[in-house]
Design a protein around this motif. Structure first.
Motif, mmCIF file in Angstrom:
data_model
loop_
_atom_site.group_PDB
_atom_site.id
_atom_site.type_symbol
_atom_site.label_atom_id
_atom_site.label_comp_id
_atom_site.label_asym_id
_atom_site.label_seq_id
_atom_site.Cartn_x
_atom_site.Cartn_y
_atom_site.Cartn_z
ATOM 1 N N GLY A 9 0.810 -1.199 0.000
ATOM 2 C CA GLY A 9 0.000 0.000 0.000
ATOM 3 C C GLY A 9 0.848 1.255 0.000
ATOM 4 O O GLY A 9 2.071 1.190 0.122
ATOM 5 N N GLY A 10 0.173 2.383 -0.141
ATOM 6 C CA GLY A 10 0.890 3.644 -0.128
ATOM 7 C C GLY A 10 0.021 4.779 -0.608
ATOM 8 O O GLY A 10 -1.196 4.633 -0.737
ATOM 9 N N LEU A 11 0.669 5.912 -0.862
ATOM 10 C CA LEU A 11 0.008 7.109 -1.356
ATOM 11 C C LEU A 11 0.285 7.234 -2.844
ATOM 12 O O LEU A 11 1.440 7.182 -3.273
ATOM 13 N N VAL A 12 -0.772 7.402 -3.626
ATOM 14 C CA VAL A 12 -0.632 7.509 -5.074
ATOM 15 C C VAL A 12 -1.630 8.530 -5.591
ATOM 16 O O VAL A 12 -2.694 8.725 -4.991
ATOM 17 N N GLN A 13 -1.285 9.171 -6.682
ATOM 18 C CA GLN A 13 -2.201 10.119 -7.294
ATOM 19 C C GLN A 13 -3.282 9.388 -8.087
ATOM 20 O O GLN A 13 -3.074 8.251 -8.551
ATOM 21 N N ALA A 14 -4.401 10.032 -8.242
ATOM 22 C CA ALA A 14 -5.478 9.463 -9.056
ATOM 23 C C ALA A 14 -4.941 9.126 -10.447
ATOM 24 O O ALA A 14 -4.183 9.899 -11.031
ATOM 25 N N GLY A 15 -5.347 7.950 -10.929
ATOM 26 C CA GLY A 15 -4.854 7.468 -12.206
ATOM 27 C C GLY A 15 -3.637 6.579 -12.095
ATOM 28 O O GLY A 15 -3.241 5.932 -13.077
ATOM 29 N N TYR A 80 -2.015 -11.602 -5.044
ATOM 30 C CA TYR A 80 -1.735 -10.228 -5.427
ATOM 31 C C TYR A 80 -3.010 -9.505 -5.838
ATOM 32 O O TYR A 80 -4.007 -10.128 -6.229
ATOM 33 N N LEU A 81 -2.953 -8.183 -5.772
ATOM 34 C CA LEU A 81 -4.026 -7.345 -6.301
ATOM 35 C C LEU A 81 -3.367 -6.191 -7.042
ATOM 36 O O LEU A 81 -2.787 -5.302 -6.423
ATOM 37 N N GLN A 82 -3.436 -6.257 -8.357
ATOM 38 C CA GLN A 82 -2.923 -5.166 -9.193
ATOM 39 C C GLN A 82 -4.035 -4.143 -9.363
ATOM 40 O O GLN A 82 -5.124 -4.484 -9.835
ATOM 41 N N MET A 83 -3.745 -2.918 -8.962
ATOM 42 C CA MET A 83 -4.756 -1.859 -8.996
ATOM 43 C C MET A 83 -4.290 -0.768 -9.938
ATOM 44 O O MET A 83 -3.254 -0.128 -9.697
ATOM 45 N N ASN A 84 -5.029 -0.575 -11.013
ATOM 46 C CA ASN A 84 -4.719 0.455 -12.007
ATOM 47 C C ASN A 84 -5.822 1.504 -12.040
ATOM 48 O O ASN A 84 -6.929 1.273 -11.530
ATOM 49 N N SER A 117 -4.871 10.275 -3.910
ATOM 50 C CA SER A 117 -5.113 11.718 -3.862
ATOM 51 C C SER A 117 -5.660 12.196 -5.197
ATOM 52 O O SER A 117 -5.333 11.670 -6.261
ATOM 53 N N SER A 118 -6.494 13.226 -5.115
ATOM 54 C CA SER A 118 -7.128 13.750 -6.342
ATOM 55 C C SER A 118 -6.288 14.848 -6.964
ATOM 56 O O SER A 118 -5.316 15.312 -6.412
#
Length: 118
Positions: A9-15, A80-84, A117-118
């Protein structure tokens, strides 16, 4: 009893994308259906995806279809869970679990935080 540990997990921007891992120890999960769930602040835990032992059948929540992919490596005892194409509404703590009799899940891990984050 199996122990599950989620990571990735972590912090990622939208998209953006993240790949979660769920490592099992204590016993093999190679013959078990495994599931991913998530819980957002103030909301109930919800189903995200599951995968049968052979990877032949996979189910997804409507909210993640076409964006998330569940997979497993039985030799590594890991799911695993790949989230795009992540969206702010995907922000939650993500958990993996083992399906047991009656379709219930147990052996929950401690979870891994995903923040978009948006």
């Amino acid at each position: 009893q199996v122990q599950l540990v989620e990571s990735g997990g972590g912090l990622v921007q939208a998209g953006g994308s993240l790949r979660l891992s769920c490592a099992a120890s204590g016993r093999t999960i190679s013959m078990s259906t495994m599931g991913w769930f998530r819980q957002a602040p103030g909301k109930e835990r919800e189903f995200v995806a599951n995968i049968t032992w052979s990877s032949f059948t996979r189910h997804y929540a409507d909210s993640v279809k076409g964006r998330f992919t569940i997979s497993r490596d039985n030799a590594l005892n890991t799911v695993y869970l790949q989230m795009n194409s992540l969206k702010p509404e995907d922000t939650a703590v993500y958990y993996c679990a083992v399906q047991v009799e009656g379709g219930r899940y147990n052996s929950w891990g401690q979870g891994t935080q995903v923040t978009v984050s948006s």
